[in-house]
Motif scaffolding. Structure first.
Motif, PDB file in Angstrom:
ATOM      1  N   ASN A  44       0.852  -1.205   0.000  1.00 43.11           N
ATOM      2  CA  ASN A  44       0.000   0.000   0.000  1.00 43.11           C
ATOM      3  C   ASN A  44       0.882   1.248   0.000  1.00 43.11           C
ATOM      4  OD1 ASN A  44      -1.857   2.013   0.390  1.00 43.11           O
ATOM      5  ND2 ASN A  44      -2.851   1.074   2.161  1.00 43.11           N
ATOM      6  N   PRO A  45       0.802   2.072  -1.060  1.00 47.24           N
ATOM      7  CA  PRO A  45       1.674   3.267  -1.148  1.00 47.24           C
ATOM      8  C   PRO A  45       1.297   4.370  -0.170  1.00 47.24           C
ATOM      9  CG  PRO A  45       0.151   3.200  -2.995  1.00 47.24           C
ATOM     10  CD  PRO A  45      -0.028   1.903  -2.258  1.00 47.24           C
ATOM     11  N   LYS A  46       0.120   4.257   0.435  1.00 46.93           N
ATOM     12  CA  LYS A  46      -0.356   5.304   1.344  1.00 46.93           C
ATOM     13  C   LYS A  46       0.174   5.137   2.768  1.00 46.93           C
ATOM     14  CE  LYS A  46      -4.610   6.070  -1.279  1.00 46.93           C
ATOM     15  NZ  LYS A  46      -6.100   6.095  -1.199  1.00 46.93           N
TER      16      LYS A  46
ATOM     17  N   GLU B  56       6.098   5.250   9.779  1.00 51.90           N
ATOM     18  CA  GLU B  56       5.953   4.519  11.044  1.00 51.90           C
ATOM     19  C   GLU B  56       5.124   3.254  10.854  1.00 51.90           C
ATOM     20  OE1 GLU B  56       4.487   6.976  14.129  1.00 51.90           O
ATOM     21  OE2 GLU B  56       6.255   8.296  14.177  1.00 51.90           O
ATOM     22  N   GLU B  57       4.043   3.374  10.039  1.00 57.07           N
ATOM     23  CA  GLU B  57       3.189   2.202   9.776  1.00 57.07           C
ATOM     24  C   GLU B  57       3.989   1.126   9.028  1.00 57.07           C
ATOM     25  OE1 GLU B  57      -1.306   4.064   9.378  1.00 57.07           O
ATOM     26  OE2 GLU B  57       0.101   4.304   7.682  1.00 57.07           O
ATOM     27  N   LEU B  58       4.797   1.543   8.073  1.00 51.54           N
ATOM     28  CA  LEU B  58       5.622   0.597   7.316  1.00 51.54           C
ATOM     29  C   LEU B  58       6.609  -0.119   8.229  1.00 51.54           C
ATOM     30  CD1 LEU B  58       6.348  -0.410   4.452  1.00 51.54           C
ATOM     31  CD2 LEU B  58       8.027   1.429   4.341  1.00 51.54           C
TER      32      LEU B  58
END
Length: 608
Positions: free
Chosen positions: A267-269, A273-275
């Motif tokens: 997901n590019p969005k 931090e989420e990555l």
């Protein structure tokens, strides 16, 4: 007379084309003198054949006239083997094993019989049998264990009680009768079995067993235990079940979570931090998955049995339950008792869980669980963590084997605190320097070669330094000086060793072993750890055989005969003082064919 190599190749081809072929008219091959010349040529190079048998003779003095006497006795079935001379050699467990030393010409005849039997049987033996066979050894047996016994849940450590002493003669002959329809030939084998032995000048009958030390004994033992090999192959076909284990639901669930989170990474969005959080979670799940079996460890629809034998030692690997393993052991026990009149050793035949090491051929064998026991976890290319050794077989060098090796060879003593201390070997103080370094090198290489398949063979590095110190101390004792002086004197560019003159008078340097102890992943091509030479490789006629058949004295050129072969134990025994020694040294031979007069003169000291 037919060339014995042609005869043996013919026998072997018949076996290959029809493994159940029944042979007859074998006994008549024993009338062919060329079989004995070939047999003599094979055993002559071995120094042990200069050890007197119970008849007091050695291989020195071999002649066609003596062979012809044997052949005439065989034709009338009046030939009777001489009782073997019994000696005792140390066993690994500290006991002693009886060794029978046959009379010289019995040994040659046994070699002829062995060649014939080997041509008939060798190609029909089980692939799981490794003892006393061409191109097989302890190493090939251990390699089969590492390749075939992955995922083992239970082991059976098999040991046949007093095997070589308890082979039932009647059972053995009946096994031979399945492939051989020649009673004269079988009666000769019976004579070898019943020849008895001499101990402390007293004759003893042999009603069972094969004489350990007899040339024919290892092959007869393999023929006998091939019945067990065939039984185990049949047992395996009935026991094995299923193509593969069913998947472990827990492992599958974690794998699904990992794949799901990997898709989210696309997901590019996603924020940085989420990555990072997703990557951390995936890594944690992968590590967690490595601690779980990917398949059901005790799937009742998947079973496997594997069997590997070396002589009378064997292991059975079982993927199944404890109850099934106990039943396998009982079935083996019953088969041996009923069919082969043998008994499993109760104290040595053990059932061992895979989490514990099993002992086989001096090694300890471990099964990796992928969760800490010999586990290896690594990051694979492209990301992801994988378990690399789950269920794999690992060979290990036991500490006890190293200690026994060090003490047996007198390299060390153990002090009051239990520490190993290097010591000199006084028994070698009168040997020349080249002999001393050669003895040490041979011992180190022999032990390392045998245990070179062990994952932890580098444990020999510490004992090696003690052995090296023992070598220095031995030379220091010989020269009555300090080891520091010896270390300087016996070195070349920092390399320890000794200088010596070769046969051409050139100065050479023999280095003390310094090649390290790296694990070998495959057995040596020529292990030479336990393996007899392949007697089924019928190469061209040897020079010795040609010289015997030439019927010419190599000393005086007489062609009238009779002729004998003079034989020395080792080439280095020739000192070059007598003319006949110079003659043999010039030709680089341990043997010389002589007329009877020249041979008698040699032993009388008249050829000096």
């Amino acid at each position: 007379m037919r060339d014995p190599r042609v005869v043996l190749d013919t026998l072997r081809e018949k076996t290959r084309s029809d493994p159940s072929y029944v042979f007859d008219k074998l006994y008549r091959n024993l009338y062919n003198p060329e079989f004995y010349i070939m047999a003599y040529g094979k055993i002559a190079p071995k120094p042990g054949n200069m050890t007197p048998g119970s008849d007091g003779q050695t291989i020195d003095g071999f002649s066609l006239e003596k062979v012809n006497i044997i052949i005439e006795a065989l034709k009338t079935e009046q030939y009777q083997p001489t009782p073997a001379r019994r000696e005792y050699i140390p066993k690994k467990n500290g006991g002693k094993r009886p060794l029978g030393i046959p009379a010289t010409y019995d040994k040659i005849l046994q070699k002829v019989v062995r060649n014939i039997l080997e041509a008939i049987y060798e190609d029909t033996f089980s692939e799981h049998s490794h003892g006393f066979r061409p191109s097989r050894s302890c190493h090939t047996a251990l390699e089969e264990v590492t390749q075939k016994c992955r995922g083992t849940k239970w082991w059976i450590e098999g040991d046949i009680k007093g095997f070589f002493d308890n082979i039932n003669h009647e059972t053995l002959i009946n096994i031979l009768r399945k492939r051989i329809r020649d009673e004269k030939f079988l009666r000769l084998i019976w004579k070898f079995l019943r020849a008895g032995y001499v101990e402390d000048w007293k004759f003893n009958y042999t009603y069972s067993g094969t004489p350990q030390g007899g040339i024919i004994s290892p092959l007869l033992a393999n023929i006998y235990l091939n019945e067990l090999d065939k039984y185990m192959e049949m047992y395996k076909t009935k026991f094995d079940k299923g193509k593969k284990r069913k998947n472990n639901p827990e492992y599958k669930a974690i794998s699904f979570q990992i794949e799901n989170k990997r898709r989210k990474l696309m997901n590019p969005k996603l924020s940085g931090e989420e990555l990072k959080a997703l990557q951390t979670t995936i890594k944690e799940l992968e590590v967690k998955r490595t601690k779980i079996d990917s398949v059901h460890p005790m799937d009742e629809n998947f079973k496997r049995l594997n069997y590997v034998r070396y002589a009378d030692d064997f292991v059975v690997s079982v993927i199944g339950s404890r109850e099934e393993t106990e039943q396998i052991k009982e079935d083996i026990k019953d088969f041996l008792q009923k069919e082969l009149k043998l008994e499993l050793s109760a104290e040595k035949t053990l059932i061992t869980h895979w989490k514990n090491p099993v002992k086989f051929l001096g090694y300890e064998i471990f099964i990796s669980d992928g969760k800490g026991n010999s586990v290896s976890i690594k990051n694979r290319k492209g990301g992801g963590w994988v378990r690399t050794t789950s269920g794999h077989v690992t060979l290990s060098l036991p500490y006890e084997a190293i200690e026994k090796f060090m003490l047996k060879n007198d390299y060390i003593y153990i002090d009051k605190e239990g520490k190993w201390k290097a010591k000199e070997r006084g028994k070698y103080k009168n040997n020349d320097d080249l002999e001393i370094v050669s003895i040490y090198n041979s011992e180190i290489r022999g032990f390392y070669n045998y245990y070179s398949l062990a994952k932890n063979v580098n444990k020999l590095n510490h004992p090696y330094h003690l052995i090296r110190t023992s070598f220095l101390k031995t030379l220091a004792m010989k020269y009555k000086t300090k080891t520091s002086f010896i270390a300087k004197k016996f070195s070349r560019d920092g390399e320890l060793g000794v200088w010596f003159k070769n046969a051409k008078g050139q100065m050479k340097f023999r280095a003390f072993y310094h090649e390290g102890f790296k694990r070998r992943l495959k057995p040596l091509k020529e292990p030479n750890v336990d393996q007899p030479k392949n007697t089924l490789i019928y190469s061209a006629v040897t020079s010795l055989e040609e010289r015997i058949k030439a019927n010419k004295c190599e000393w005086c050129d007489d062609t009238t005969g009779p002729f004998e072969v003079h034989h020395v134990r080792k080439f280095k025994d020739l000192k070059g003082k007598a003319r006949w020694e110079q003659f043999m040294l010039a030709r680089n031979r341990k043997t010389v064919v002589m007329c009877l007069k020249c041979h008698d003169d040699l032993h009388a000291g008249k050829l000096d």
